[in-house]
Design a protein around this motif. Structure first.
Motif, short mmCIF file in Angstrom:
data_model
loop_
_atom_site.label_atom_id
_atom_site.label_comp_id
_atom_site.label_asym_id
_atom_site.label_seq_id
_atom_site.Cartn_x
_atom_site.Cartn_y
_atom_site.Cartn_z
N PRO A 192 1.00 -0.12 -6.82
CA PRO A 192 -0.43 0.16 -6.99
C PRO A 192 -0.67 1.20 -8.08
O PRO A 192 -0.99 2.35 -7.82
CB PRO A 192 -0.85 0.68 -5.61
CG PRO A 192 0.39 1.28 -5.06
CD PRO A 192 1.53 0.46 -5.59
N ARG A 193 -0.53 0.79 -9.32
CA ARG A 193 -0.56 1.72 -10.44
C ARG A 193 -1.93 2.36 -10.63
O ARG A 193 -2.04 3.56 -10.86
CB ARG A 193 -0.15 1.02 -11.73
CG ARG A 193 1.29 0.56 -11.67
CD ARG A 193 1.72 0.03 -12.97
NE ARG A 193 1.98 1.15 -13.87
CZ ARG A 193 2.47 1.02 -15.08
NH1 ARG A 193 2.74 -0.16 -15.55
NH2 ARG A 193 2.66 2.08 -15.83
N GLY A 194 -3.00 1.57 -10.53
CA GLY A 194 -4.34 2.11 -10.72
C GLY A 194 -4.69 3.14 -9.66
O GLY A 194 -5.27 4.18 -9.94
N PHE A 195 -4.32 2.84 -8.43
CA PHE A 195 -4.58 3.77 -7.33
C PHE A 195 -3.84 5.08 -7.54
O PHE A 195 -4.41 6.17 -7.37
CB PHE A 195 -4.17 3.14 -6.01
CG PHE A 195 -4.23 4.08 -4.85
CD1 PHE A 195 -5.44 4.46 -4.32
CD2 PHE A 195 -3.07 4.59 -4.31
CE1 PHE A 195 -5.50 5.34 -3.25
CE2 PHE A 195 -3.11 5.47 -3.25
CZ PHE A 195 -4.33 5.84 -2.71
N LEU A 196 -2.56 4.99 -7.93
CA LEU A 196 -1.78 6.21 -8.13
C LEU A 196 -2.32 7.05 -9.28
O LEU A 196 -2.39 8.27 -9.20
CB LEU A 196 -0.31 5.85 -8.38
CG LEU A 196 0.44 5.30 -7.18
CD1 LEU A 196 1.81 4.80 -7.60
CD2 LEU A 196 0.58 6.36 -6.12
N ARG A 197 -2.73 6.40 -10.35
CA ARG A 197 -3.30 7.13 -11.48
C ARG A 197 -4.59 7.85 -11.09
O ARG A 197 -4.83 8.99 -11.49
CB ARG A 197 -3.57 6.20 -12.65
CG ARG A 197 -2.31 5.76 -13.34
CD ARG A 197 -2.62 4.85 -14.49
NE ARG A 197 -1.40 4.31 -15.07
CZ ARG A 197 -1.33 3.24 -15.80
NH1 ARG A 197 -2.42 2.55 -16.04
NH2 ARG A 197 -0.19 2.83 -16.28
N ARG A 198 -5.44 7.17 -10.32
CA ARG A 198 -6.69 7.79 -9.86
C ARG A 198 -6.41 9.01 -8.99
O ARG A 198 -7.07 10.03 -9.12
CB ARG A 198 -7.52 6.78 -9.06
CG ARG A 198 -8.46 5.97 -9.88
CD ARG A 198 -9.44 5.26 -8.97
NE ARG A 198 -8.76 4.69 -7.81
CZ ARG A 198 -8.60 3.41 -7.57
NH1 ARG A 198 -9.09 2.52 -8.40
NH2 ARG A 198 -7.97 2.97 -6.51
N VAL A 199 -5.44 8.90 -8.11
CA VAL A 199 -5.09 10.03 -7.23
C VAL A 199 -4.59 11.20 -8.06
O VAL A 199 -4.97 12.36 -7.83
CB VAL A 199 -4.06 9.59 -6.18
CG1 VAL A 199 -3.50 10.79 -5.43
CG2 VAL A 199 -4.68 8.62 -5.21
N PHE A 200 -3.73 10.92 -9.04
CA PHE A 200 -3.23 11.99 -9.90
C PHE A 200 -4.36 12.67 -10.66
O PHE A 200 -4.41 13.90 -10.76
CB PHE A 200 -2.21 11.47 -10.90
CG PHE A 200 -0.93 11.00 -10.28
CD1 PHE A 200 -0.45 11.55 -9.11
CD2 PHE A 200 -0.20 9.99 -10.87
CE1 PHE A 200 0.73 11.13 -8.55
CE2 PHE A 200 0.98 9.56 -10.31
CZ PHE A 200 1.45 10.12 -9.15
#
Length: 88
Positions: A18-26
């Motif tokens: 889940p790349r988009g989700f991880l980027r948003r969290v970061f």
């Protein structure tokens, strides 16, 4: 007919991280942090490896207690052991 209904209701296993989700969290947690292009994949891999090690440790803890089912107490004990090992 019933077999086809149960097959369509099954969830498919996701093959992608889940790349988009991880980027948003970061970005929400640390907006000033500049991350590399594939940093999110490394974090995802690290989480998967941690969960795998946690499952193995909790399984061995359940076997030591001669219990066939992994309970929450086994997972908590395994988490304590793993966190002590990772501290160094």
């Amino acid at each position: 007919m019933a077999v086809a209904a149960t097959l369509s209701q099954r969830r498919r296993v996701k093959r992608k991280a889940p790349r988009g989700f991880l980027r948003r969290v970061f970005k929400r947690q640390k907006p000033h942090l500049h991350l590399g292009t594939r940093c999110d994949l490394l974090v995802h891999l690290n989480c998967l490896l941690f969960i795998r090690r946690l499952a193995e440790e909790s399984r061995t803890d359940a076997c030591k207690n001669k219990c066939g089912i992994i309970k929450d107490q086994h997972v908590l004990a395994a988490a304590k052991v793993m966190l002590k090992k990772s501290r160094g």
